[in-house]
Design a protein around this motif. Structure first.
Motif, PDB file in Angstrom:
ATOM      1  N   THR A  99       8.294  41.787 -21.661  1.00  0.00           N
ATOM      2  CA  THR A  99       9.610  41.418 -21.147  1.00  0.00           C
ATOM      3  C   THR A  99       9.673  39.919 -20.876  1.00  0.00           C
ATOM      4  OG1 THR A  99       8.934  41.828 -18.866  1.00  0.00           O
ATOM      5  CG2 THR A  99       9.945  43.664 -20.062  1.00  0.00           C
ATOM      6  N   GLU A 100      10.871  39.357 -20.988  1.00  0.00           N
ATOM      7  CA  GLU A 100      11.053  37.946 -20.658  1.00  0.00           C
ATOM      8  C   GLU A 100      11.256  37.817 -19.160  1.00  0.00           C
ATOM      9  OE1 GLU A 100      14.024  35.828 -22.776  1.00  0.00           O
ATOM     10  OE2 GLU A 100      12.833  35.731 -24.592  1.00  0.00           O
ATOM     11  N   GLU A 101      10.562  36.867 -18.581  1.00  0.00           N
ATOM     12  CA  GLU A 101      10.636  36.636 -17.139  1.00  0.00           C
ATOM     13  C   GLU A 101      10.997  35.175 -16.887  1.00  0.00           C
ATOM     14  OE1 GLU A 101       9.938  38.888 -14.675  1.00  0.00           O
ATOM     15  OE2 GLU A 101       9.429  40.511 -16.039  1.00  0.00           O
ATOM     16  N   ALA A 113      10.409  32.079 -13.973  1.00  0.00           N
ATOM     17  CA  ALA A 113       9.580  31.701 -12.824  1.00  0.00           C
ATOM     18  C   ALA A 113       9.584  30.183 -12.688  1.00  0.00           C
ATOM     19  CB  ALA A 113       8.156  32.215 -13.008  1.00  0.00           C
ATOM     20  N   ALA A 120       6.151  38.133 -20.356  1.00  0.00           N
ATOM     21  CA  ALA A 120       5.152  38.791 -19.511  1.00  0.00           C
ATOM     22  C   ALA A 120       4.224  39.642 -20.378  1.00  0.00           C
ATOM     23  CB  ALA A 120       5.850  39.658 -18.479  1.00  0.00           C
ATOM     24  N   ARG A 158      11.027  30.058 -18.716  1.00  0.00           N
ATOM     25  CA  ARG A 158      11.080  31.426 -19.229  1.00  0.00           C
ATOM     26  C   ARG A 158       9.758  31.663 -19.959  1.00  0.00           C
ATOM     27  NH1 ARG A 158      14.739  31.085 -23.160  1.00  0.00           N
ATOM     28  NH2 ARG A 158      16.440  31.037 -21.674  1.00  0.00           N
ATOM     29  N   TYR A 159       9.218  32.855 -19.773  1.00  0.00           N
ATOM     30  CA  TYR A 159       7.971  33.217 -20.443  1.00  0.00           C
ATOM     31  C   TYR A 159       7.997  34.708 -20.748  1.00  0.00           C
ATOM     32  CZ  TYR A 159       6.353  35.212 -16.039  1.00  0.00           C
ATOM     33  OH  TYR A 159       6.220  35.969 -14.908  1.00  0.00           O
ATOM     34  N   LYS A 167       1.555  35.751 -14.691  1.00  0.00           N
ATOM     35  CA  LYS A 167       2.591  34.861 -14.161  1.00  0.00           C
ATOM     36  C   LYS A 167       2.065  33.427 -14.092  1.00  0.00           C
ATOM     37  CE  LYS A 167       4.808  38.383 -11.359  1.00  0.00           C
ATOM     38  NZ  LYS A 167       5.170  38.816 -10.017  1.00  0.00           N
TER      39      LYS A 167
END
Length: 193
Positions: A107-109, A111, A103, A100-101, A134
């Protein structure tokens, strides 16, 4: 007392070998030509490929370094254990793990990111991010650029050798077919009827 001609000159002499056919000369000349092209072409192709690939990879790595940056990600799962944790490769090995990171837009994304072995879920690590924010592979370092350039240069040299072998075998096969057809015609003419 007559002096005999050396064997190699006898084979190549236009008048020295009564059994030599025109197709034999064509095959020998083609073999020499292909060998010369391969012996000269393979190293030249490899050197040119190495220079081109190295320059291209250096430019790509420089662009990625200029536009990318490090971000902090949190592992959502444990990273796998390295099969040989005490080996020198264990410290360099990376495994894809869901992370989780945040962006660039806040927002939390979620990948996939490549991380070291044996990390627990919830651990925060720094990974490379591209211009879009990303997680991505880090730019190649000098050793990575050199390794890939050498690998592709070797493949291009082997390709020249392979093409040379294929041409040689193709010419040889075509000449063998012509010789067989000529022998069949000669046998048909001289065979008892």
């Amino acid at each position: 007392m007559t002096r005999s001609m050396p064997r190699w000159r006898w084979r190549w002499s236009p008048v020295g070998n009564p059994l030599r056919r025109r197709s034999d000369v064509v095959q020998a000349c083609t073999s020499l030509l292909v060998a010369a092209v391969v012996l000269i072409g393979a190293p030249v192709t490899s050197a040119v490929t190495y220079d081109d690939v190295r320059d291209s990879l250096r430019a790509t790595a420089a662009e990625q370094t200029r536009t990318g940056h490090h971000i902090t990600v949190t592992l959502l799962q444990d990273s796998p254990k390295h099969p040989y944790p005490r080996s020198s490769a264990a410290g360099k090995a990376r495994y894809p793990v869901r992370v989780r990171y945040v962006a660039p837009d806040g927002t939390e994304e979620i990948a996939l990111a490549d991380v070291r072995a044996s990390l627990r879920a919830g651990t925060s690590v720094r990974v490379w991010a591209g211009a879009d924010g990303k997680p991505t592979d880090a730019p190649l370092d000098a050793d990575g650029v050199h390794g890939r350039a050498v690998g592709l240069a070797g493949l291009s040299g082997m390709a020249v050798v392979l093409v040379g072998v294929i041409v040689h075998l193709g010419v040889r096969r075509a000449l063998d077919r012509r010789r067989m057809a000529a022998w069949d015609r000669a046998w048909a003419e001289s065979a008892p009827k």
